[in-house]
Design an enzyme around this catalytic site. Structure first.
Site, PDB file in Angstrom:
ATOM      1  N   ASP A   1      -6.728  -2.782  15.040  1.00 19.19           N
ATOM      2  CA  ASP A   1      -6.967  -1.253  15.115  1.00 19.19           C
ATOM      3  C   ASP A   1      -6.293  -0.587  16.312  1.00 19.19           C
ATOM      4  O   ASP A   1      -6.608   0.714  16.438  1.00 19.19           O
ATOM      5  CB  ASP A   1      -8.425  -0.941  14.809  1.00 19.19           C
ATOM      6  CG  ASP A   1      -9.014  -1.852  13.796  1.00 19.19           C
ATOM      7  OD1 ASP A   1      -8.272  -1.664  12.460  1.00 19.19           O
ATOM      8  OD2 ASP A   1      -9.916  -2.355  14.156  1.00 19.19           O
TER       9      ASP A   1
ATOM     10  N   ARG B   1      21.995   7.923  -7.013  1.00 21.56           N
ATOM     11  CA  ARG B   1      20.424   7.758  -7.033  1.00 21.56           C
ATOM     12  C   ARG B   1      20.014   7.441  -5.454  1.00 21.56           C
ATOM     13  O   ARG B   1      20.583   6.469  -4.913  1.00 21.56           O
ATOM     14  CB  ARG B   1      20.076   6.395  -7.590  1.00 21.56           C
ATOM     15  CG  ARG B   1      20.353   6.212  -9.248  1.00 21.56           C
ATOM     16  CD  ARG B   1      19.738   4.719  -9.774  1.00 21.56           C
ATOM     17  NE  ARG B   1      20.226   3.787  -9.006  1.00 21.56           N
ATOM     18  CZ  ARG B   1      21.278   3.131  -9.512  1.00 21.56           C
ATOM     19  NH1 ARG B   1      21.891   3.460 -10.510  1.00 21.56           N
ATOM     20  NH2 ARG B   1      21.700   2.100  -8.798  1.00 21.56           N
TER      21      ARG B   1
ATOM     22  N   LYS C   1      10.519   5.273  -5.308  1.00 19.53           N
ATOM     23  CA  LYS C   1       9.569   3.993  -5.520  1.00 19.53           C
ATOM     24  C   LYS C   1       8.797   3.850  -4.332  1.00 19.53           C
ATOM     25  O   LYS C   1       8.889   4.285  -3.128  1.00 19.53           O
ATOM     26  CB  LYS C   1      10.488   2.823  -5.937  1.00 19.53           C
ATOM     27  CG  LYS C   1      11.447   2.617  -4.970  1.00 19.53           C
ATOM     28  CD  LYS C   1      12.234   1.661  -5.566  1.00 19.53           C
ATOM     29  CE  LYS C   1      13.364   1.233  -4.198  1.00 19.53           C
ATOM     30  NZ  LYS C   1      14.622   0.736  -4.813  1.00 19.53           N
TER      31      LYS C   1
ATOM     32  N   CYS D   1      -3.375  -5.611  18.252  1.00 19.88           N
ATOM     33  CA  CYS D   1      -4.754  -5.727  17.481  1.00 19.88           C
ATOM     34  C   CYS D   1      -4.479  -5.043  16.182  1.00 19.88           C
ATOM     35  O   CYS D   1      -3.582  -4.526  15.781  1.00 19.88           O
ATOM     36  CB  CYS D   1      -5.845  -5.235  18.335  1.00 19.88           C
ATOM     37  SG  CYS D   1      -5.982  -5.779  20.114  1.00 19.88           S
TER      38      CYS D   1
ATOM     39  N   TYR E   1      -5.772 -10.127  23.160  1.00 22.96           N
ATOM     40  CA  TYR E   1      -5.977 -11.509  22.654  1.00 22.96           C
ATOM     41  C   TYR E   1      -5.005 -12.332  23.093  1.00 22.96           C
ATOM     42  O   TYR E   1      -3.673 -12.100  23.211  1.00 22.96           O
ATOM     43  CB  TYR E   1      -5.798 -11.455  21.039  1.00 22.96           C
ATOM     44  CG  TYR E   1      -6.926 -10.655  20.245  1.00 22.96           C
ATOM     45  CD1 TYR E   1      -8.115 -11.229  20.334  1.00 22.96           C
ATOM     46  CD2 TYR E   1      -6.658  -9.704  19.484  1.00 22.96           C
ATOM     47  CE1 TYR E   1      -9.426 -10.621  19.861  1.00 22.96           C
ATOM     48  CE2 TYR E   1      -7.819  -8.967  18.915  1.00 22.96           C
ATOM     49  CZ  TYR E   1      -9.247  -9.386  19.016  1.00 22.96           C
ATOM     50  OH  TYR E   1     -10.025  -8.793  18.362  1.00 22.96           O
TER      51      TYR E   1
ATOM     52  N   HIS F   1      23.833  -1.597  -9.889  1.00 25.61           N
ATOM     53  CA  HIS F   1      23.258  -1.140  -8.598  1.00 25.61           C
ATOM     54  C   HIS F   1      23.986  -2.123  -7.645  1.00 25.61           C
ATOM     55  O   HIS F   1      24.393  -3.084  -7.897  1.00 25.61           O
ATOM     56  CB  HIS F   1      21.842  -1.782  -8.483  1.00 25.61           C
ATOM     57  CG  HIS F   1      21.205  -1.227  -7.072  1.00 25.61           C
ATOM     58  ND1 HIS F   1      21.156  -0.110  -6.724  1.00 25.61           N
ATOM     59  CD2 HIS F   1      20.358  -2.298  -6.536  1.00 25.61           C
ATOM     60  CE1 HIS F   1      20.290  -0.301  -5.423  1.00 25.61           C
ATOM     61  NE2 HIS F   1      20.084  -1.440  -5.049  1.00 25.61           N
TER      62      HIS F   1
ATOM     63  N   ARG G   1      20.108  -9.499 -10.167  1.00 27.93           N
ATOM     64  CA  ARG G   1      18.752  -9.319 -10.284  1.00 27.93           C
ATOM     65  C   ARG G   1      18.350  -9.031 -11.920  1.00 27.93           C
ATOM     66  O   ARG G   1      17.926  -9.989 -12.306  1.00 27.93           O
ATOM     67  CB  ARG G   1      18.485  -8.238  -9.270  1.00 27.93           C
ATOM     68  CG  ARG G   1      16.880  -7.871  -9.066  1.00 27.93           C
ATOM     69  CD  ARG G   1      16.747  -6.701  -8.077  1.00 27.93           C
ATOM     70  NE  ARG G   1      17.223  -5.445  -7.976  1.00 27.93           N
ATOM     71  CZ  ARG G   1      17.103  -4.452  -7.402  1.00 27.93           C
ATOM     72  NH1 ARG G   1      16.364  -4.650  -6.223  1.00 27.93           N
ATOM     73  NH2 ARG G   1      17.324  -3.332  -7.537  1.00 27.93           N
TER      74      ARG G   1
HETATM   75  C1  LIG Z   1      15.786   1.345  -4.335  1.00 25.53           C
HETATM   76  C2  LIG Z   1      16.962   1.540  -5.231  1.00 25.53           C
HETATM   77  C3  LIG Z   1      17.926   2.619  -5.098  1.00 25.53           C
HETATM   78  C4  LIG Z   1      17.841   3.502  -3.860  1.00 25.53           C
HETATM   79  O1  LIG Z   1      18.338   2.852  -2.857  1.00 25.53           O
HETATM   80  P1  LIG Z   1      18.547   3.545  -1.230  1.00 25.53           P
HETATM   81  O2  LIG Z   1      19.231   2.418  -0.774  1.00 25.53           O
HETATM   82  O3  LIG Z   1      17.330   3.853  -0.809  1.00 25.53           O
HETATM   83  O4  LIG Z   1      19.415   4.906  -1.684  1.00 25.53           O
HETATM   84  C5  LIG Z   1      18.711   2.985  -6.053  1.00 25.53           C
HETATM   85  N1  LIG Z   1      18.762   2.160  -7.363  1.00 25.53           N
HETATM   86  C6  LIG Z   1      17.831   1.276  -7.500  1.00 25.53           C
HETATM   87  C7  LIG Z   1      18.385   0.252  -8.575  1.00 25.53           C
HETATM   88  C8  LIG Z   1      17.240   0.967  -6.536  1.00 25.53           C
HETATM   89  O5  LIG Z   1      16.158  -0.081  -6.627  1.00 25.53           O
END
Ligand SMILES: *Cc1c(COP(=O)(O)O)cnc(C)c1O
Length: 368
Positions: free
Chosen positions: A298, A211, A34, A296, A250, A158, A129
């Site tokens: 840039d 994941r 992502k 800054c 600055y 998750h 979530r």
């Molecule tokens: C971002 C995400 C992951 C990956 O998380 P990491 O900590 O980068 O491995 C896995 N599952 C879900 C649902 C996520 O949103």
């Protein structure tokens, strides 16, 4: 690339990390790409993960899924975030599985012709979530989807505290997930709960895929033997002596205390080097310099011990200053540091031992 400010991404090392993750967990690997693969380039990282054996790629939205499809990725794809129910047709066309995360979402989706749509049930085991909290509700939604011809390909949850060495919360979440999966009485092809951190300590006989996102880039609170494939560089283009008592940049926030050597490099907050980097160290030609004065948009000024020739490389993070160290200095996490590296910064990809590509998305768009 004209301006010498670049992010270097070693795809060989990302592939090496994917293989290592597979060896550790003995499960299928879902590479989480992502946000443009955390700023590292989704299609490039995707190719490396695919070649290293990742069986699925996950993104956060249909937009991100479409980018990978448009670039020619034909493998398995999962959207972890909240797809819009009105996009059923496009989800099917893109062959992108998506999270089924509430009864309301399922009801909206089933107002469309959802036959052939692929989903993974999202189970909320405490993060609050997205996902189903109530098992009867989830069971009913599953049945409705099956009746409508939806392909329920997987189920997932998750973990929200897997970076904490005490694994009590993760264990509790897993127990809830285990119960949820069993209560569905359904032969899911993909059962997944472990993110990067959990993959390295959590073993269970239920899930069959992990994941992983951040560990693709070598970041882990549990192990330091992963390759570190990404670094950020710029170059000193001007170097001068500034006498004591003058100010830099600055707001005149820094005053020289003696004769100081100040280098200027073409990188700034518009590149993602946020202003909180003032006072941090960078690595320049065998010495550590300090960012002095305000960053800054840039450009940035760096106090050096000795003069360096025009064009000398500046390491913002890389072999000498780790991404973890930089994130800690900024009171944030490595994820945020790399996601903030903007599209203005050229990405240089190393693949099969060679410089494969230098890509600047903004230049490409202007040339199209
Ligand atoms: C971002 C995400 C992951 C990956 O998380 P990491 O900590 O980068 O491995 C896995 N599952 C879900 C649902 C996520 O949103």
């Amino acid at each position: 690339m004209y301006r010498r400010t670049w992010m270097e991404i070693n795809l060989d090392q990302i592939a090496e990390n994917v293989r290592k993750i597979g060896d550790i967990c003995h499960k299928k690997v879902i590479a989480v790409l992502k946000a443009d693969a955390y700023g590292c380039g989704d299609i490039q990282v995707c190719r490396a993960c695919e070649e290293a054996g990742a069986q699925m790629v996950a993104v956060s939205s249909l937009d991100e899924a479409m980018i990978l499809r448009n670039e020619g990725y034909t493998g398995k794809l999962l959207i972890l975030g909240m797809s819009d129910p009105d996009d059923v047709e496009d989800l099917k066309k893109a062959d992108a599985a998506t999270a089924a995360y509430s009864s309301a979402w399922v009801d909206e989706v089933l107002k469309h012709d959802a036959r052939g749509l692929k989903v993974h049930l999202a189970v909320d085991t405490g993060m609050n979530r997205i996902g189903f909290k109530d098992l009867d509700e989830m069971r009913a939604a599953l049945q409705k989807m099956l009746d409508a011809g939806v392909i329920v390909e997987g189920i997932f949850t998750h973990f929200y505290c897997s970076d904490i060495p005490d694994h009590v919360i993760t264990d509790r979440q897993f127990a809830a997930f285990d119960e949820a999966v069993k209560a569905m009485h359904y032969p899911f092809e993909w059962i997944h709960c472990d993110n990067s951190d959990a993959t390295l300590f959590h073993q269970d006989p239920l899930s069959n895929a992990c994941r992983v996102g951040i560990t693709l880039y070598g970041i882990s609170p549990y192990r330091n033997d992963f390759a570190h494939p990404i670094s950020l560089y710029s170059a000193v283009y001007m170097c001068k002596h500034v006498p004591a008592g003058e100010t830099i940049g600055y707001g005149a926030t820094y005053t020289t205390t003696g004769d100081e050597i100040i280098g200027t490099a073409p990188i700034g907050y518009a590149d993602g080097l946020i202003r909180a980097n003032q006072g941090r160290k960078v690595y320049v030609d065998g010495q550590y310099g300090t960012i002095v004065g305000r960053v800054c948009m840039d450009q940035v000024m760096i106090r050096l011990d000795h003069e360096v020739p025009m064009g000398t490389k500046v390491e913002i993070f890389g072999p000498h200053i780790s991404l973890e160290e930089m994130a800690a200095d900024l009171h944030t996490i490595p994820y945020e540091v790399i996601c903030l590296i903007s599209g203005r910064v050229t990405r240089r990809y190393i693949w099969h031992g060679q410089l494969m590509q230098e890509q600047n998305d903004r230049l490409i768009r202007s040339e199209a």
